[in-house]
Design an enzyme around this catalytic site. Structure first.
Site, PDB file in Angstrom:
ATOM      1  N   ALA A 156      41.749  54.871 -29.767  1.00 21.44           N
ATOM      2  CA  ALA A 156      40.674  53.894 -28.795  1.00 21.44           C
ATOM      3  C   ALA A 156      41.433  52.414 -28.906  1.00 21.44           C
ATOM      4  O   ALA A 156      42.227  52.225 -29.949  1.00 21.44           O
ATOM      5  CB  ALA A 156      39.501  53.875 -29.639  1.00 21.44           C
ATOM      6  N   LYS A 157      41.225  51.932 -27.817  1.00 22.35           N
ATOM      7  CA  LYS A 157      41.850  50.707 -27.519  1.00 22.35           C
ATOM      8  C   LYS A 157      40.525  49.797 -27.454  1.00 22.35           C
ATOM      9  O   LYS A 157      39.813  49.294 -26.492  1.00 22.35           O
ATOM     10  CB  LYS A 157      42.575  50.588 -26.132  1.00 22.35           C
ATOM     11  CG  LYS A 157      43.366  49.441 -25.962  1.00 22.35           C
ATOM     12  CD  LYS A 157      44.358  49.612 -25.106  1.00 22.35           C
ATOM     13  CE  LYS A 157      44.942  48.399 -24.351  1.00 22.35           C
ATOM     14  NZ  LYS A 157      46.189  48.036 -25.356  1.00 22.35           N
TER      15      LYS A 157
END
Ligand code: PPE
Length: 304
Positions: A156-157
């Site tokens: 995830a960013k």
């Protein structure tokens, strides 16, 4: 800041200076936001195109899923909104920053507030300087460690994860280097503060595997495909920091950083101290690709 005219906020375009939030916005306090960085380029035939828009938006929704966030728009709507914003800002090229975050409501870490979504676009030149793209940059191993895979959610960013990147980048630049490279909790090379990392040794390209605490970079995916098509052997494998010291070539990739050669790490010259032949070939193909000059990668471009 290279201001543009409009920002897309919660479903409509507003004036740049009016894209505001309350100071008690949950994400400002606790970092629970997910974002993307995307680039648009002018292409050879005079049109403009966004590079791998769909893949970036898919990753945005994956990031949201990982942090239990429901983005209140279907992906098709944000796809359209990215193009709408570029057009409203009359930008034939530039950077696109979608962000989804928990907004204002109640306080406390576990509060589940309404999710807000913004899309900003602005002109953004070479991230690690034009000279860096041409001659290579100087990097330093960070004293900060890339977060363990059960601390950061590596697929995830997430906004909050960038505190680690910020600390590493500030440390490196305050010490006079251009960028930081972070090691993982076992001491193996992970990634830059905002880039994936690669070495070339005896003609083979090495990069840490996706089981390392690294973002599954979309530029990484593109570069591995380009390298494969150029018949460069690829090994996704962990390596130590001193493997970089004795590499023939070293480079980094990211949407912002594009393909940036690294000429020096920890004050040791890498290879000949200038971009090597494999790096140059990959960089050259990458730039041709994003500018629409490589027909085999045409499906990566969304023209607007
Ligand atoms: N690792 C990290 C930690 C990272 O932030 C990025 C992108 C990458 C790898 C490369 O991913 P990709 O862009 O999908 O190839 N960093 C973004 C943010 C830079 C910023 O300073 O802001 C970017 O390049 O847009």
């Amino acid at each position: 800041m290279n201001k543009a005219e409009k920002i897309w906020l919660d479903g409509k375009l507003v004036n740049w200076d009016d894209a505001k939030v309350h100071v008690l916005t949950h994400a400002l306090h606790y970092g629970v936001g997910v974002f993307e960085g995307i680039r648009a380029y002018k292409t050879a035939d005079g049109r403009s195109a966004v590079f791998r828009l769909r893949e970036h938006l898919d990753r945005l929704y994956d990031s949201a899923h990982i942090v239990l966030m429901d983005i209140p728009f279907p992906v098709e709507r944000l796809h359209e909104a990215c193009l709408e914003t570029l057009k409203a800002n009359k930008q034939p090229e530039g950077y696109i920053r979608p962000l989804a975050f928990y907004g204002y409501g109640s306080m406390g870490v576990g509060s589940v507030n309404p999710v807000q979504v913004s899309i900003a676009t602005w002109p953004w030149g070479a991230y690690l300087s034009e000279e860096g793209l041409k001659k290579g940059i100087r990097a330093k191993i960070s004293s900060f460690t890339r977060m363990h895979v059960n601390v950061s959610m590596v697929r995830a960013k997430i906004s909050g994860q960038y505190v680690n990147s910020f600390l590493a980048n500030r440390e490196a630049t305050l010490c006079g280097y251009d960028e930081a490279i972070l090691l993982d909790t076992e001491g193996y090379v992970a990634e830059g503060s905002g880039e994936n990392v690669y070495i070339v040794k005896n003609g083979t390209l090495f990069t840490p595997p996706l089981s390392s605490p690294v973002l599954a970079g979309i530029t990484r995916d593109s570069v591995l495909r380009i390298a494969k098509d150029l018949d460069v052997p690829i090994v996704e494998q962990k390596f130590t920091r001193d493997t970089m010291y004795i590499a023939d070539e070293l480079f980094m990739t990211g949407t912002a950083a594009e393909v940036t050669p690294v000429r020096e790490v920890d004050d040791r010259r890498v290879g000949a101290g200038q971009p090597g032949p494999v790096t140059k070939k990959i960089q050259d193909t990458f730039f041709k690709t994003v500018h629409g000059e490589e027909p085999r990668y045409r499906e990566w471009l969304t023209y607007y």
